[in-house]
Design an enzyme around this catalytic site. Sequence first.
Site, mmCIF file in Angstrom:
data_model
loop_
_atom_site.group_PDB
_atom_site.id
_atom_site.type_symbol
_atom_site.label_atom_id
_atom_site.label_comp_id
_atom_site.label_asym_id
_atom_site.label_seq_id
_atom_site.Cartn_x
_atom_site.Cartn_y
_atom_site.Cartn_z
ATOM 1 N N GLY A 1 2.697 -1.279 4.339
ATOM 2 C CA GLY A 1 2.895 0.092 3.944
ATOM 3 C C GLY A 1 4.029 0.508 3.691
ATOM 4 N N GLY A 2 4.772 1.090 4.608
ATOM 5 C CA GLY A 2 6.117 1.828 4.678
ATOM 6 C C GLY A 2 7.073 0.919 3.805
ATOM 7 N N GLU B 1 -7.247 4.550 7.603
ATOM 8 C CA GLU B 1 -6.868 6.171 7.256
ATOM 9 C C GLU B 1 -8.142 6.712 6.784
ATOM 10 O OE1 GLU B 1 -3.093 5.631 5.254
ATOM 11 O OE2 GLU B 1 -2.257 5.101 7.366
ATOM 12 N N HIS C 1 -9.543 1.179 4.666
ATOM 13 C CA HIS C 1 -8.237 1.212 5.328
ATOM 14 C C HIS C 1 -8.457 2.382 6.634
ATOM 15 C CE1 HIS C 1 -4.166 2.555 6.309
ATOM 16 N NE2 HIS C 1 -3.753 1.551 5.754
ATOM 17 N N GLY D 1 2.132 2.231 10.605
ATOM 18 C CA GLY D 1 2.866 3.263 10.418
ATOM 19 C C GLY D 1 3.747 3.657 11.852
ATOM 20 N N GLU E 1 -5.616 -5.239 10.306
ATOM 21 C CA GLU E 1 -4.723 -4.014 10.347
ATOM 22 C C GLU E 1 -5.146 -3.295 11.873
ATOM 23 O OE1 GLU E 1 -2.707 -2.844 6.703
ATOM 24 O OE2 GLU E 1 -4.172 -1.592 7.068
ATOM 25 N N ASN F 1 0.949 -1.216 -0.008
ATOM 26 C CA ASN F 1 -0.122 0.065 -0.084
ATOM 27 C C ASN F 1 1.059 1.287 -0.160
ATOM 28 O OD1 ASN F 1 -1.929 1.885 0.358
ATOM 29 N ND2 ASN F 1 -2.291 1.381 2.486
ATOM 30 N N TRP F 2 1.006 1.877 -1.156
ATOM 31 C CA TRP F 2 1.927 3.149 -1.357
ATOM 32 C C TRP F 2 1.379 4.175 -0.349
ATOM 33 C CZ3 TRP F 2 3.552 3.165 -7.167
ATOM 34 C CH2 TRP F 2 4.414 1.977 -7.365
ATOM 35 N N LYS F 3 0.044 4.097 -0.069
ATOM 36 C CA LYS F 3 -0.491 5.390 0.297
ATOM 37 C C LYS F 3 -0.420 6.456 -0.597
ATOM 38 C CE LYS F 3 0.303 3.480 4.709
ATOM 39 N NZ LYS F 3 -0.098 3.477 6.326
ATOM 40 N N SER G 1 3.227 -2.239 10.283
ATOM 41 C CA SER G 1 4.651 -2.382 10.474
ATOM 42 C C SER G 1 5.227 -3.665 10.038
ATOM 43 C CB SER G 1 4.722 -1.732 11.901
ATOM 44 O OG SER G 1 4.313 -0.544 12.218
HETATM 45 C C1 PEP Z 1 -0.908 0.045 5.702
HETATM 46 O O1 PEP Z 1 -1.197 1.186 5.468
HETATM 47 O O2 PEP Z 1 -1.901 -0.714 5.321
HETATM 48 C C2 PEP Z 1 0.048 -0.422 6.610
HETATM 49 C C3 PEP Z 1 -0.079 -1.611 7.006
HETATM 50 O O3 PEP Z 1 1.108 0.448 6.908
HETATM 51 P P1 PEP Z 1 2.738 0.230 7.446
HETATM 52 O O4 PEP Z 1 3.093 -1.166 6.957
HETATM 53 O O5 PEP Z 1 3.292 1.445 7.170
HETATM 54 O O6 PEP Z 1 2.263 -0.022 9.111
#
Ligand code: PEP
Length: 246
Positions: free
Chosen positions: A229-230, A95, A93, A170, A164, A8-10, A208
Amino acid sequence: MKKLIAGNWKMNGSLAANDALVRAVVKGMAESTCQVAVCVPAPYFEQVQMLKAGSRLELGAQDVSQHAEGAYTGEVSAAMLREFGVRYAIVGHSERRQYHAETDALVAEKAKAALAQGITPIVCVGETLAEREAGKTEDVVKRQLAAVIHANGHCISEIVVAYEPVWAIGTGRTATPDQAQQVHAVLRAQLKAATPQFDRMQILYGGSMNAGNAATLLACPDIDGGLVGGASLKAADFLQIIAAAR
Ligand code: PEP
């Protein structure tokens, strides 16, 4: 069942950065057998569709409108996603739930809109830290998934679920494999009550996940992949997660 690793590049990326990242991922994933997707910002669908051509890398979106078409400024429909070869759409998600006030019912409608166009929704569920500390984790994730089951009937077997925990997204703070497995087992049981196909449905962990912790998380019996994500923005890290999923 094959595992799915979805990035997930966001709201990250640029034409130059995407070019380097996707080329490296396509090259590096050649040996793996798991399913791999990148969920990218909508303006980059065409670019990534071209970059991934001829590879097993799948394209994903980070959201989809619940509406089919019409006067909904700023929205992108599932039919539009399909025209660009989008295979997955993240819905719900945290967010989106947090910053765009998306409700369980709206998330369920979005999943339905994706399914109607043959796009697999990756339905995110997860509790906040306050909810976990209040002992409400199970209630929250079951309520979130129940809305999607209710709205989608027998099509529910076509979705991907992503657990999640909001406190792990994040933050660098990952759920332990035990914490994650416990919730995944609850979600699996809920799917079992909804569809005979429950055991071929993928339940991803997200929060994470990184090159260092992916292998132990992915070894849990009910963790069928990761929503990343990251770490999906760095080819080397993302490829290590893909390697951990085999
Ligand atoms: C996400 O945005 O779905 C996510 C899991 O982010 P991160 O891996 O950065 O925690």
